[in-house]
Design a protein around this motif. Sequence first.
Motif, short mmCIF file in Angstrom:
data_model
loop_
_atom_site.label_atom_id
_atom_site.label_comp_id
_atom_site.label_asym_id
_atom_site.label_seq_id
_atom_site.Cartn_x
_atom_site.Cartn_y
_atom_site.Cartn_z
N HIS A 299 0.84 -1.19 0.00
CA HIS A 299 0.00 0.00 0.00
C HIS A 299 0.88 1.24 0.00
O HIS A 299 1.78 1.39 0.81
CB HIS A 299 -0.91 0.02 1.23
N HIS A 300 0.58 2.12 -0.93
CA HIS A 300 1.31 3.37 -1.01
C HIS A 300 0.34 4.51 -0.77
O HIS A 300 -0.82 4.44 -1.12
CB HIS A 300 1.96 3.52 -2.39
N GLU A 301 0.85 5.58 -0.24
CA GLU A 301 0.03 6.76 -0.05
C GLU A 301 -0.41 7.28 -1.41
O GLU A 301 0.33 7.24 -2.38
CB GLU A 301 0.84 7.84 0.69
N ASP A 302 -1.64 7.76 -1.50
CA ASP A 302 -2.16 8.26 -2.76
C ASP A 302 -1.24 9.35 -3.30
O ASP A 302 -0.96 10.33 -2.61
CB ASP A 302 -3.57 8.80 -2.57
N THR A 303 -0.77 9.17 -4.52
CA THR A 303 0.14 10.14 -5.12
C THR A 303 -0.55 10.99 -6.16
O THR A 303 0.10 11.86 -6.76
CB THR A 303 1.32 9.41 -5.76
N GLN A 304 -1.82 10.77 -6.42
CA GLN A 304 -2.55 11.58 -7.39
C GLN A 304 -3.25 12.73 -6.67
O GLN A 304 -3.64 12.60 -5.51
CB GLN A 304 -3.58 10.72 -8.12
N PRO A 305 -3.45 13.86 -7.35
CA PRO A 305 -4.15 14.98 -6.70
C PRO A 305 -5.55 14.63 -6.24
O PRO A 305 -6.00 15.10 -5.20
CB PRO A 305 -4.16 16.05 -7.79
N ILE A 306 -6.27 13.83 -7.01
CA ILE A 306 -7.59 13.35 -6.58
C ILE A 306 -7.65 11.85 -6.81
O ILE A 306 -7.18 11.34 -7.81
CB ILE A 306 -8.74 14.06 -7.33
N ASN A 307 -8.24 11.14 -5.85
CA ASN A 307 -8.32 9.69 -5.89
C ASN A 307 -9.72 9.25 -5.51
O ASN A 307 -10.31 9.78 -4.56
CB ASN A 307 -7.31 9.07 -4.91
N LEU A 308 -10.23 8.29 -6.24
CA LEU A 308 -11.55 7.75 -5.95
C LEU A 308 -11.49 6.93 -4.68
O LEU A 308 -10.79 5.90 -4.63
CB LEU A 308 -12.06 6.91 -7.12
N ASN A 309 -12.21 7.37 -3.66
CA ASN A 309 -12.08 6.80 -2.33
C ASN A 309 -13.23 5.86 -1.98
O ASN A 309 -13.05 4.86 -1.31
CB ASN A 309 -11.98 7.93 -1.30
N TRP A 310 -14.44 6.19 -2.40
CA TRP A 310 -15.63 5.38 -2.08
C TRP A 310 -16.70 5.64 -3.13
O TRP A 310 -16.73 6.71 -3.75
CB TRP A 310 -16.17 5.74 -0.69
N VAL A 311 -17.55 4.65 -3.32
CA VAL A 311 -18.61 4.74 -4.33
C VAL A 311 -19.94 4.42 -3.67
O VAL A 311 -20.06 3.41 -2.97
CB VAL A 311 -18.34 3.78 -5.50
#
Length: 1224
Positions: A299-311
């Motif tokens: 597991h890596h920390e999210d590196t994108q400016p926005i990340n889909l977290n929940w749906v």
Amino acid sequence: MSSASGNVGDVEEQTQTSVSHTPTAAGENQDSITNVTSNAADGTEESQNKPTEESADGSVQEATEHRETMGETQPGKELPNQDQEQDKLPPTLEDKESNLVEAEKLPDQDQDNSVPTPKQSTELHESEPYTQRSNSEPSKDENVEQSEPVDNALLTENGPTSTELETQKLETDIQEEESKPELIADEKRKSISATPPPVSDVNAVGETVAQKETSEKSLTPNQVEEEKGDIQVISGLAPHPSYGAGLEDQSDMPTPKENVEAPSAGSNQSVNIPTNKSVNVTNETIPKGEETPLTPPVHHEDTQPINLNWVYGINCNIPTINLSDENRTIICYAVAHVAVLFDYVNNKQKILQGHGNALSCFTCSQDKRWLATADKGPGSCVIVWDTFTCVPVQTIFDADGGSGFVALAISSDAKYIVTLSADSSQVVSLWDWTSSETPIHQIEINPAHGLQTKVNFHPDDNFKFVSNSESQILFYSWEYNELMVDAPFLSDSVFNRPVGFFSESIFQGGKSNRALTATSIGNIVVWIPAYTQKIKHNHHQCKYRPLKLVRIKEKGLTALSQVQGMVVAGDVVGHLRFFDEDLNLLYWFQNSDLGAIIGMSFSYNCDGTKGFNESSPIDATIKGNAFSVCDFVVSTKSAEVVNIQCSGTKMSHILQEHDGAVHAIAASPTKKWICIGSHAGLLKLWDYEKKKVIATRVFKNKEKVQSLAFNHNGLQIAIGFVSGAVYIADAMSLKDEVQFHYARKSVTHCKFSHDSKYFATADAECTTSVFVYSGESGWVYLGRYRAHYEPILDMVFGVDLDSNQQRLLTLGKDRVLVEYDLALSTTDDLKLLQYSRIEQSATPLCMDWYPNITKENFLVVSNNEYKMKLLNTTTKMCRKTFLGPTFGSPVKRISVVPALDPSASCYLMAYATENKVGLQLLPLDGNPHRSISLTAHPQGVSQIACSHDGNHIFTCGGNDASIHMWSINAKAMMAVEALGGSGLEPFYGLIEGGKEGEMFAELENYFYYAQLQSQGMVTTEERNVSNKVQLDQVPALMRALGFYPSEQQIEDIINEVKFSRFVETGEHVLEIDLADFIKLYINHRPAFGLLHSEIQKAFNLLCKGTDSQNEMDLQYLTEILQKRGEHMTEKELTDHLMTLIGFNQEGGNTEEADADQSQIDGLAGLLSDPINCNQFTNELLGLFSHSLWVNRLLIKSQTLEDQLRLTYQRYMQHLKRMIVMIHL
């Protein structure tokens, strides 16, 4: 839930203790509100039992034999076990035999049953022994209502068949041949499937079912109803108890000890899966006591400016797949363009992203490991995922010409995939996805057969599959060089009674070789082979014919499946029925609360006999045998997913989502809550941190919710409806506090003021309504005003910094920004304060308050020309214009992300285009590297909202009935900006050729030429060379570069430069340097240049005032140019036309001398009359073709030869610049 049983005498006694309820129907004017917080404590719904060890001797060995009979092998590379170093070495044959012995001793020994995790290899390996665990016995307290047994055909109980004995012998052969890969290679096309349950030999199927259902009573979770006024609080109907459990960070999810190496997302790399005579792809168990992971191990920390977290939500047109086994409780369902693996016990999601269009279908392998997803639309693809690691292992791009798919299926050995395209000329494709990215067979379906929408493989024969449309069944058989199709005839005349529309078709496994088709009026068509034609390689093509039409139900059948030798049928009213192989009724489930069933999916953790215990229900046969089936999930058209445990007939809701369009979302300004409303009449309040439903309300008559808004402290929520009604409700309980109904059409916007003193709505009739809070009287109506003649696109409240009074502004499609005078408005008299037209030709789309990062107060407005403008909040004058995000469509929604820390290093603005969500760094400057976007909802983003802490963005997709929660990473956003370069570097990339290109050199030449022009062209004085030009030279520079601004645009450009430092210094800026000019030019010019389609559209619009639709008289053209838009005098018009044709020297400088009358009279002879759009653009403007007007001018005016040559040379330079701008 009602179920069948076999003893009538026990009905009365068992009914008293059974878990059942019949919900009291709500009154006609009553709504339903479910408080999930209290329901979870009640524990009225049963959660799925944890699996325990099977005590019966030999059960594990049977499971092992069952899996070995499947002949499963695992592709890929074997990875080391982190617990045991010696596991790094490949297992030997002695190791495997030892594992088998240990598995046999499992029931009698207390030992760890770990087996190696899935591994991949390019070599041929046999399957590892598969050790299964049985489900725990359900509670004996729960009883099932029973009815009188019906007269059924007796179930045949046979011993081991010859097929089973042959399979056992073959397992030994496989072990012996492991060291002989050259022998196995000769049998690549052979495969072994699971041995079906013993079946009796039956010559024919009875035409009608001989059973009679004597008692069908409801058996569902307990329900307690409490009526309070017009509110009906219902407990016991909440989602699965674990569905509301708190969610830990996904990084805490258990990880596997070993992982399968697979290509990265979007990779075209194939999986090296052996094609020996055993099954190609398999799933080996995770060691006992460990959960099957839902995420990859690293597991890596999210590196994108926005990340889909929940749906939130579900696609209720695609059946849910049950991926559960004895080690995991996971379902897979589709939401917009992603597939979601949901662990409903631990309340965790893993989101599979890879598609650019909304998913249209998916399927999984028999062992629940390999998941294939497909979409429909431009750039469609098929992706195969490993559900253990959540990694894509194969991607097939442009599989059917980019049109997409309506259905797909995967063979029992997971080696082959068949797809049905979405084209009008439909194509069936067969793929060997493990070794090739091109189909091994393709065939086009006759359009007369209709659009095939369902497809299924034969469970025992990979060389057969069946598909159906509403009117035609197609049977397929294939071999190496040919795919054959059989289209048997069936109509109402065949059985002399209605057949109905076909819904789904399947093959029956075992010896019968029959096929079954469910229909829309409750029939099942039984198909049998008419004759067999031998083809190559010992394969046979079977021609099928209809044998019987069996009446199953009065209601239409919507889903058909099979499990453990039984046929399972679901209908439009939510009932399930189980039949034996001869279609004799064995058992049924029915619950009036469920909608139309679209699919049933069974877990992979039992062989059909382990679930027998004292609380097992009794089937409907005369012998009254115990009925047992694997736990399964049912998905419905009403967006429900239900988990059913047959032992004790326990049912629990996993999902209860919106089955209508979602256009309304609102985030609480004080709590981590999100409120969601839909056109299904459902309103849900979620705790988005814990992923827990706080409250649910169903409005009477399913009144459609269109808009939502929280007040400033999050205690009240406003609800706008399509009907025009507005409710203000308590945010905790969702109970109404006041209702208004002044609008006749949909309420599109709801807003509270910053102190909740005012509340305003905008409706589809372009009308604004305002309500005021007056102490003891509560909310009262203030007034309404129709200030726009086009739809209202946005509405904002603000605060006047001088008077601290509330301000209300609305923005319309009519390009007008209206401010209302709330202070002077009285009851039924809403007054206007200011009415400002803010655009000349562009259409504004949205607005918001610009954060206080400048000394001047601004409104930021986005328009349909990809521009973002800053307007002074007092004068409404355009102060700055910037190039906005250019990701496919203009920005439709914007929301400044709240910054809890006033000293934050950066400010962010969330935005949404047609189908994307993005982030923009503030302050705006036109730098393209300061904004990013991702596909959010392929069918369109309807609304966005930001959390109060600035950590999340919420988007809803309208018709896809889904809501996505995105996490924000500000540091990653700043890193993206840094990668784009500093200073002017990002802007050089927007100029053709960059800084070293020809256009930039030309720009510099024009810039220094403007310096000469401002100092005088004819002078002997010493010239002052600098890097600045006078402000009055800027419009000429813009035109020289191919950008032709209107007079209004020139005024905006001049004002932007002139007042750029007025607030700081109190002085006007009268000069501009080269760097600022480059930014000014890039931000103001058209984002994509001047397009012929835009001129065509404008010309056709002007032609509407004439008799012709595509041409106009020259006189009419000159009249509208003088009277409409920015007016021109007759002299100005004549001068411009003479310049365009080439009469004027020096490129059209007519200031020194006016044109004489002879030249004016000669214009009519040089222009076509009437004139069409092509002549207007090519001959008059000379934008897209120069040959026509050059040749005409040479013929008409030979005396202008020298002037024409000079004009032509200059025109070619201009044309080159235009081409450059169009490319940009």
